[in-house]
Design an enzyme around this catalytic site. Structure first.
Site, PDB file in Angstrom:
ATOM      1  N   LYS A 231       7.901 -12.792  -1.374  1.00 44.36           N
ATOM      2  CA  LYS A 231       9.176 -12.239  -0.707  1.00 44.36           C
ATOM      3  C   LYS A 231       8.618 -11.960   0.781  1.00 44.36           C
ATOM      4  O   LYS A 231       8.006 -11.211   0.944  1.00 44.36           O
ATOM      5  CB  LYS A 231       9.024 -10.971  -1.551  1.00 44.36           C
ATOM      6  CG  LYS A 231      10.050  -9.827  -1.116  1.00 44.36           C
ATOM      7  CD  LYS A 231      11.135  -9.984  -0.085  1.00 44.36           C
ATOM      8  CE  LYS A 231      11.170  -8.662   0.675  1.00 44.36           C
ATOM      9  NZ  LYS A 231      11.844  -8.955   1.948  1.00 44.36           N
TER      10      LYS A 231
ATOM     11  N   GLN B  19       3.554   2.937   5.947  1.00 46.48           N
ATOM     12  CA  GLN B  19       4.564   3.647   5.229  1.00 46.48           C
ATOM     13  C   GLN B  19       5.009   2.934   3.964  1.00 46.48           C
ATOM     14  O   GLN B  19       5.053   3.443   2.778  1.00 46.48           O
ATOM     15  CB  GLN B  19       5.970   3.908   5.994  1.00 46.48           C
ATOM     16  CG  GLN B  19       7.046   4.876   5.640  1.00 46.48           C
ATOM     17  CD  GLN B  19       8.296   4.768   6.299  1.00 46.48           C
ATOM     18  OE1 GLN B  19       8.353   4.039   7.246  1.00 46.48           O
ATOM     19  NE2 GLN B  19       9.231   5.570   5.749  1.00 46.48           N
ATOM     20  N   VAL B  20       5.568   1.513   3.807  1.00 50.93           N
ATOM     21  CA  VAL B  20       5.582   0.941   2.800  1.00 50.93           C
ATOM     22  C   VAL B  20       4.452   0.706   1.952  1.00 50.93           C
ATOM     23  O   VAL B  20       4.452   0.650   0.748  1.00 50.93           O
ATOM     24  CB  VAL B  20       6.564  -0.483   3.216  1.00 50.93           C
ATOM     25  CG1 VAL B  20       6.735  -1.557   2.011  1.00 50.93           C
ATOM     26  CG2 VAL B  20       7.843  -0.178   4.123  1.00 50.93           C
TER      27      VAL B  20
ATOM     28  N   GLU C  92      -2.719  -4.515   3.481  1.00 50.04           N
ATOM     29  CA  GLU C  92      -3.305  -4.403   5.076  1.00 50.04           C
ATOM     30  C   GLU C  92      -2.138  -3.909   6.181  1.00 50.04           C
ATOM     31  O   GLU C  92      -1.043  -4.458   5.914  1.00 50.04           O
ATOM     32  CB  GLU C  92      -3.680  -6.079   5.729  1.00 50.04           C
ATOM     33  CG  GLU C  92      -4.942  -6.716   5.089  1.00 50.04           C
ATOM     34  CD  GLU C  92      -6.183  -5.609   5.531  1.00 50.04           C
ATOM     35  OE1 GLU C  92      -6.129  -5.162   6.543  1.00 50.04           O
ATOM     36  OE2 GLU C  92      -6.926  -5.920   4.610  1.00 50.04           O
TER      37      GLU C  92
ATOM     38  N   CYS D  84      -0.899  -6.649  14.663  1.00 50.97           N
ATOM     39  CA  CYS D  84      -1.387  -5.387  13.778  1.00 50.97           C
ATOM     40  C   CYS D  84      -2.864  -5.077  14.576  1.00 50.97           C
ATOM     41  O   CYS D  84      -3.139  -3.909  14.555  1.00 50.97           O
ATOM     42  CB  CYS D  84      -1.776  -5.439  12.478  1.00 50.97           C
ATOM     43  SG  CYS D  84      -2.391  -7.197  12.052  1.00 50.97           S
TER      44      CYS D  84
ATOM     45  N   GLU E 196       1.390   4.052  15.603  1.00 50.67           N
ATOM     46  CA  GLU E 196       1.536   2.885  16.069  1.00 50.67           C
ATOM     47  C   GLU E 196       3.034   2.339  16.571  1.00 50.67           C
ATOM     48  O   GLU E 196       3.979   2.658  15.802  1.00 50.67           O
ATOM     49  CB  GLU E 196       1.453   1.791  14.923  1.00 50.67           C
ATOM     50  CG  GLU E 196       1.225   0.362  15.002  1.00 50.67           C
ATOM     51  CD  GLU E 196       1.346  -0.508  13.745  1.00 50.67           C
ATOM     52  OE1 GLU E 196       2.015  -0.310  12.800  1.00 50.67           O
ATOM     53  OE2 GLU E 196       0.552  -1.458  13.694  1.00 50.67           O
TER      54      GLU E 196
END
Ligand code: NAP
Ligand code: MG
Length: 489
Positions: A180, A236-237, A255, A289, A390
């Site tokens: 996905k 968060q997810v 990650e 990231c 971030e």
């Protein structure tokens, strides 16, 4: 120059070796952040589509495992060759879809090809160890075994490399996959999927389904036939992914974000540090990231470093990443653009001083896209939001430190721990940094955003679940170990 003519097409899911529309007959548009024009349309899939994808992967897992590692590796070599033939088109799509410049997009696609070849080679490498038994007449060994159906959820910022660094090891070690991709990188992802599809994997081994994170992503993790989940995305997810996976008792790997520090010590090569901070902080518009976002400078070289940094940043050309001569593209989406602008305001309100950039570009073609100039703040204290959150945009916070010890302590003063750099010519300083810094990637006289596919990649603290991706480390996640003990009868 933008040479090719372009039409926005509709892309389908790939389930059980067939391209298919969602049963809902609904699509999602993907937008070019440089001109707000459609790049393509992807399926807005439903739970029923997901059901088919997971079932296909479930039915394929036994024969795929039995095919053997070497034969599975051969299919990855084929995929690499097909991706190579399509490199230019895929890179151009990536630039259109998420804005990074064409040379960066080409570099990322080439990285994807190299990763496929690395894991293709794993097909010929060992899958276990012989361990001496206390019984001299016995043979004891380990054998790696696949997990089964692996769910792969990926972000938009590296729409080619990240999916491949998850799927290539998953597949070679014998797992089947349901992928996905991030909606904002889903057209590029569909083109990567086309390469896998052309390579001729058996039906059900690799399935591709687009749609919203909360429906298809969450539905995938919750599916009873899923055996493991690998996720890269926001903290968060990621936290929710961990909760769902732990509740189900399946193996998971996350990650997530970073707030990566660069220390510039008083004995640093300042020009080298400036170049690395610009590259680490502003390439891909800061949307890596591993991007450098906090630059902690020893006070005796602060002014010199700042002046040189501003002078070099002024040279950055911002615009459509397909055009030659453009160094930095737009923010990848309207929401990224809004976040960057909000943080620039927050920084000012917190009392930091914007010494360069942070302006929304307007006029002519800029009005059509999400363009901001790279931003540098000084007078930043370590607790400010712009030094803690971030931002995921081209914003650098300069923080002054009185000495190396304080610099390292500021560097560690974050919930994240992905990548960290130091610039110094002093061996004791760099040894101290290696020991004390809380980061999975430790870089000496090198930018924070460098990654090598043959080495372990991953973070500490809130950046990761602590497992590692890429290189040999990937094997630890994508396999389980059987310890076999044999004795003659
Ligand atoms: P994101 O919003 O967390 O999305 C990541 C993926 O999760 C997307 O495919 C998204 O689908 C899906 N998703 C969203 N909600 C979900 C849910 N409730 N359940 C399951 N899946 C869900 O992150 P992003 O904006 O794409 O990427 C930026 C973030 O990724 C940054 O925080 C960055 O630091 C991090 N990142 C980390 C690394 C690393 O290796 N450490 C590498 C690159 C990026 P939709 O797109 O459809 O929402
Ligand atoms: Mg887009």
């Amino acid at each position: 120059m933008i040479t090719t003519t372009f039409t926005a097409k509709t892309y389908q899911n790939y389930i059980n070796n067939e391209w298919a529309d969602t049963i809902a007959e609904d699509t999602i548009v993907s937008i070019n952040p440089a001109d707000k024009e459609p790049v393509g349309y992807v399926q807005k899939s439903t739970k029923s589509d997901l059901e088919k994808a997971v079932e296909a992967a479930h039915h394929a897992k036994k024969s795929w495992r039995r095919l053997g590692q070497s034969a599975r590796g051969q299919l990855l070599f084929k995929t690499a060759n097909i991706l190579e033939e399509n490199l230019d088109e895929i890179a151009e799509t990536m630039t259109r879809e998420m804005g990074k410049t064409l040379p960066e997009a080409k570099g990322e696609t080439a990285r994807g090809i190299a990763i496929l070849r690395y894991y293709a080679g794993e097909g010929m490498r060992k899958e276990g160890d012989v361990i001496p038994s206390s019984d001299k007449d016995a043979l004891m060994f380990t054998k790696r075994t696949p997990l089964g159906v692996v769910g792969v959820i990926t972000p938009w910022n590296f729409p080619v490399a990240i999916p491949i660094w998850k799927m290539a090891p998953a597949l070679v070690y014998g797992n089947t996959v349901v992928w996905k991709p991030a909606t904002e990188g889903a057209v590029t992802a569909a083109k990567v999927m086309e390469c896998f599809a052309k390579a001729g994997f058996p039906a059900g081994v690799i399935n591709f389904i687009t749609g919203s994170g909360s429906v298809i992503g969450q539905g995938l993790i919750d599916h009873p036939l899923l055996n493991a989940i690998t996720f890269t995305g926001s903290e968060q997810v990621g936290k929710g992914v961990a909760q769902s996976a732990a509740a189900r008792g399946i193996k998971f790997q996350l990650e997530m974000g970073g707030k990566n520090p660069v220390i510039v010590a008083k004995d640093a090569n300042i020009d080298q540090a400036v170049e690395a901070v610009i590259s680490g902080g502003f390439r891909s518009s800061g949307q890596k990231c591993t991007a450098s976002s906090r630059v902690i400078v020893e006070s005796s070289v602060f002014e010199e470093f700042k002046e040189k940094l501003v002078k070099e940043t002024e040279k950055i050309t911002v615009g459509n990443g397909l055009q030659e001569g453009i160094w930095m593209g737009p923010c990848a989406s309207e929401s990224q653009f809004n976040t960057v602008n909000e943080y620039i305001e927050i920084g000012k309100q917190e009392g930091a001083k914007l010494v360069y950039g942070g302006e929304v570009l307007t006029g002519d073609e800029y009005d059509k896209g999400f363009f901001v100039t790279p931003a540098i703040f000084e007078k930043v204290s370590p607790d400010m939001k712009i030094a803690q959150d971030e931002i995921f945009g081209p914003v650098i916070a300069l923080i002054k430190a009185s000495d190396l010890e304080e610099a390292i302590s500021i560097a560690n003063h974050t919930k994240y721990g992905l990548s960290a750099s130091i610039f110094t010519s002093n061996i004791s300083s760099l040894m101290e940094f290696i020991d004390e810094i809380e980061a999975g990637l430790v870089r000496i006289n090198a930018e924070s955003a460098g990654v090598e596919l043959q080495a372990p990649f991953g973070g500490m603290k809130a950046s990761s679940t602590g497992s590692r991706e890429q290189g040999e480390a990937a094997k630890e996640f994508y396999t389980s170990i059987k310890t076999v003990f044999i004795k003659g009868s």
